[in-house]
Motif scaffolding. Sequence first.
Motif, PDB file in Angstrom:
ATOM      1  N   MET A 147       0.825  -1.203   0.000  1.00 19.22           N
ATOM      2  CA  MET A 147       0.000   0.000   0.000  1.00 19.22           C
ATOM      3  C   MET A 147       0.869   1.267   0.000  1.00 19.22           C
ATOM      4  SD  MET A 147      -2.869  -1.536  -0.180  1.00 19.22           S
ATOM      5  CE  MET A 147      -4.088  -0.236   0.012  1.00 19.22           C
ATOM      6  N   SER A 148       1.973   1.238   0.761  1.00 18.77           N
ATOM      7  CA  SER A 148       2.842   2.413   0.848  1.00 18.77           C
ATOM      8  C   SER A 148       3.545   2.689  -0.479  1.00 18.77           C
ATOM      9  CB  SER A 148       3.885   2.228   1.952  1.00 18.77           C
ATOM     10  OG  SER A 148       3.286   2.204   3.221  1.00 18.77           O
ATOM     11  N   HIS A 149       3.956   1.638  -1.160  1.00 19.01           N
ATOM     12  CA  HIS A 149       4.597   1.781  -2.461  1.00 19.01           C
ATOM     13  C   HIS A 149       3.665   2.518  -3.416  1.00 19.01           C
ATOM     14  CE1 HIS A 149       5.784   0.248  -6.520  1.00 19.01           C
ATOM     15  NE2 HIS A 149       6.991   0.514  -6.053  1.00 19.01           N
ATOM     16  N   LYS A 150       2.411   2.104  -3.447  1.00 27.71           N
ATOM     17  CA  LYS A 150       1.419   2.763  -4.296  1.00 27.71           C
ATOM     18  C   LYS A 150       1.138   4.180  -3.805  1.00 27.71           C
ATOM     19  CE  LYS A 150      -2.115   3.074  -7.224  1.00 27.71           C
ATOM     20  NZ  LYS A 150      -1.923   3.232  -8.680  1.00 27.71           N
ATOM     21  N   MET A 151       1.054   4.376  -2.483  1.00 24.27           N
ATOM     22  CA  MET A 151       0.777   5.695  -1.917  1.00 24.27           C
ATOM     23  C   MET A 151       1.876   6.692  -2.262  1.00 24.27           C
ATOM     24  SD  MET A 151       0.285   6.789   2.087  1.00 24.27           S
ATOM     25  CE  MET A 151       1.965   6.251   2.470  1.00 24.27           C
ATOM     26  N   LEU A 152       3.133   6.293  -2.102  1.00 23.77           N
ATOM     27  CA  LEU A 152       4.237   7.192  -2.418  1.00 23.77           C
ATOM     28  C   LEU A 152       4.182   7.629  -3.878  1.00 23.77           C
ATOM     29  CD1 LEU A 152       7.049   5.366  -0.439  1.00 23.77           C
ATOM     30  CD2 LEU A 152       6.329   7.728  -0.060  1.00 23.77           C
ATOM     31  N   ARG A 153       3.936   6.693  -4.756  1.00 26.00           N
ATOM     32  CA  ARG A 153       3.832   7.038  -6.177  1.00 26.00           C
ATOM     33  C   ARG A 153       2.592   7.877  -6.449  1.00 26.00           C
ATOM     34  NH1 ARG A 153       3.038   2.721  -9.257  1.00 26.00           N
ATOM     35  NH2 ARG A 153       2.701   1.248  -7.553  1.00 26.00           N
ATOM     36  N   GLY A 154       1.512   7.596  -5.715  1.00 28.65           N
ATOM     37  CA  GLY A 154       0.287   8.383  -5.889  1.00 28.65           C
ATOM     38  C   GLY A 154       0.466   9.833  -5.475  1.00 28.65           C
ATOM     39  N   ILE A 155       1.147  10.053  -4.357  1.00 30.22           N
ATOM     40  CA  ILE A 155       1.417  11.425  -3.910  1.00 30.22           C
ATOM     41  C   ILE A 155       2.355  12.116  -4.897  1.00 30.22           C
ATOM     42  CG2 ILE A 155       2.504  12.820  -2.100  1.00 30.22           C
ATOM     43  CD1 ILE A 155       1.546  10.702  -0.084  1.00 30.22           C
ATOM     44  N   ARG A 156       3.408  11.408  -5.290  1.00 28.19           N
ATOM     45  CA  ARG A 156       4.352  11.995  -6.261  1.00 28.19           C
ATOM     46  C   ARG A 156       3.645  12.436  -7.536  1.00 28.19           C
ATOM     47  NH1 ARG A 156       7.790   7.716  -9.268  1.00 28.19           N
ATOM     48  NH2 ARG A 156       5.682   7.462 -10.142  1.00 28.19           N
ATOM     49  N   ASP A 157       2.847  11.548  -8.110  1.00 29.65           N
ATOM     50  CA  ASP A 157       2.194  11.861  -9.383  1.00 29.65           C
ATOM     51  C   ASP A 157       1.233  13.030  -9.245  1.00 29.65           C
ATOM     52  OD1 ASP A 157       3.623   9.736 -10.352  1.00 29.65           O
ATOM     53  OD2 ASP A 157       1.917   8.362 -10.463  1.00 29.65           O
ATOM     54  N   ARG A 158       0.501  13.083  -8.155  1.00 36.45           N
ATOM     55  CA  ARG A 158      -0.452  14.174  -7.955  1.00 36.45           C
ATOM     56  C   ARG A 158       0.267  15.500  -7.757  1.00 36.45           C
ATOM     57  NH1 ARG A 158      -2.945   9.560  -6.470  1.00 36.45           N
ATOM     58  NH2 ARG A 158      -5.231   9.438  -6.537  1.00 36.45           N
ATOM     59  N   ALA A 159       1.322  15.492  -6.944  1.00 30.15           N
ATOM     60  CA  ALA A 159       2.064  16.735  -6.706  1.00 30.15           C
ATOM     61  C   ALA A 159       2.726  17.239  -7.975  1.00 30.15           C
ATOM     62  CB  ALA A 159       3.092  16.514  -5.604  1.00 30.15           C
ATOM     63  N   GLU A 160       3.287  16.338  -8.754  1.00 23.20           N
ATOM     64  CA  GLU A 160       3.959  16.755 -10.002  1.00 23.20           C
ATOM     65  C   GLU A 160       2.966  17.220 -11.043  1.00 23.20           C
ATOM     66  OE1 GLU A 160       7.918  13.883  -9.713  1.00 23.20           O
ATOM     67  OE2 GLU A 160       6.341  13.414 -11.184  1.00 23.20           O
ATOM     68  N   ARG A 161       1.754  16.695 -10.958  1.00 30.25           N
ATOM     69  CA  ARG A 161       0.709  17.079 -11.907  1.00 30.25           C
ATOM     70  C   ARG A 161       0.095  18.419 -11.546  1.00 30.25           C
ATOM     71  NH1 ARG A 161      -2.104  12.272 -11.667  1.00 30.25           N
ATOM     72  NH2 ARG A 161      -3.623  13.170 -10.256  1.00 30.25           N
ATOM     73  N   GLY A 162       0.294  18.836 -10.308  1.00 30.68           N
ATOM     74  CA  GLY A 162      -0.231  20.124  -9.879  1.00 30.68           C
ATOM     75  C   GLY A 162      -1.678  20.100  -9.454  1.00 30.68           C
ATOM     76  N   GLY A 163      -2.207  18.908  -9.171  1.00 29.87           N
ATOM     77  CA  GLY A 163      -3.564  18.832  -8.642  1.00 29.87           C
ATOM     78  C   GLY A 163      -4.651  18.768  -9.680  1.00 29.87           C
TER      79      GLY A 163
END
Length: 212
Positions: A192-208
């Motif tokens: 779950m954490s592996h997916k969460m870290l990538r999920g936060i990264r992708d959202r932050a880099e996308r700018g929301g």
Amino acid sequence: MRRRHVTSVIAVGAAAAYLLAVRPWQLRWGATGEERAATLAGDDLIANPDLIATRAITVGTSAEQVWPWIAQLGQGQGGFYSYDALENLVGCHIHSADRVVPQWQAITVGDQVKLHPEVGLDVAVVEQGRALVLRGGVPMGTAPPPYDFTWAFVLQEQPEGTTRLLVRERYAYTQRWAPLLVEPVTVVSFVMSHKMLRGIRDRAERGGRPTT
């Protein structure tokens, strides 16, 4: 009898491989040796942990852009940016957000971050824009959890304009049998954490921006 012996050997070999190779890797995924050895926010809450997992990822934007996704973590808010379908199999009712929601940004010590409609972790530390530390555990029916637990989210800005996101779990066992529960939990936590870290990264880099 021979087949049973072969099966036993395979099982022992698989267990040994997990303990020697897979377990250490999943407990430190993405984190450097320096990051694993570093003292992070919330470490002082559990002085002598029995188990530590430190995982990390590089986010290609500033900590200022990453923090809002951390601040709105939780069931009933931004979710955990992981495998919602798996979490919802156990009734968590989590729906991970793809945008920053202003009314979910005010988080203070003493608040609760929900894992499930009936289970939450206490907010123990808030360093605005830098660190969020949760503390508690999942009770077993009416019995308290057999461990003390902290879950830290720490942002470290890098000179090149990126941010290191570190997530650290620390467990202190309060019952002898706690490892029988915690060890399997850490395997699920890694997934779950592996997916969460990538999920936060992708959202932050996308700018929301919403996912298309």
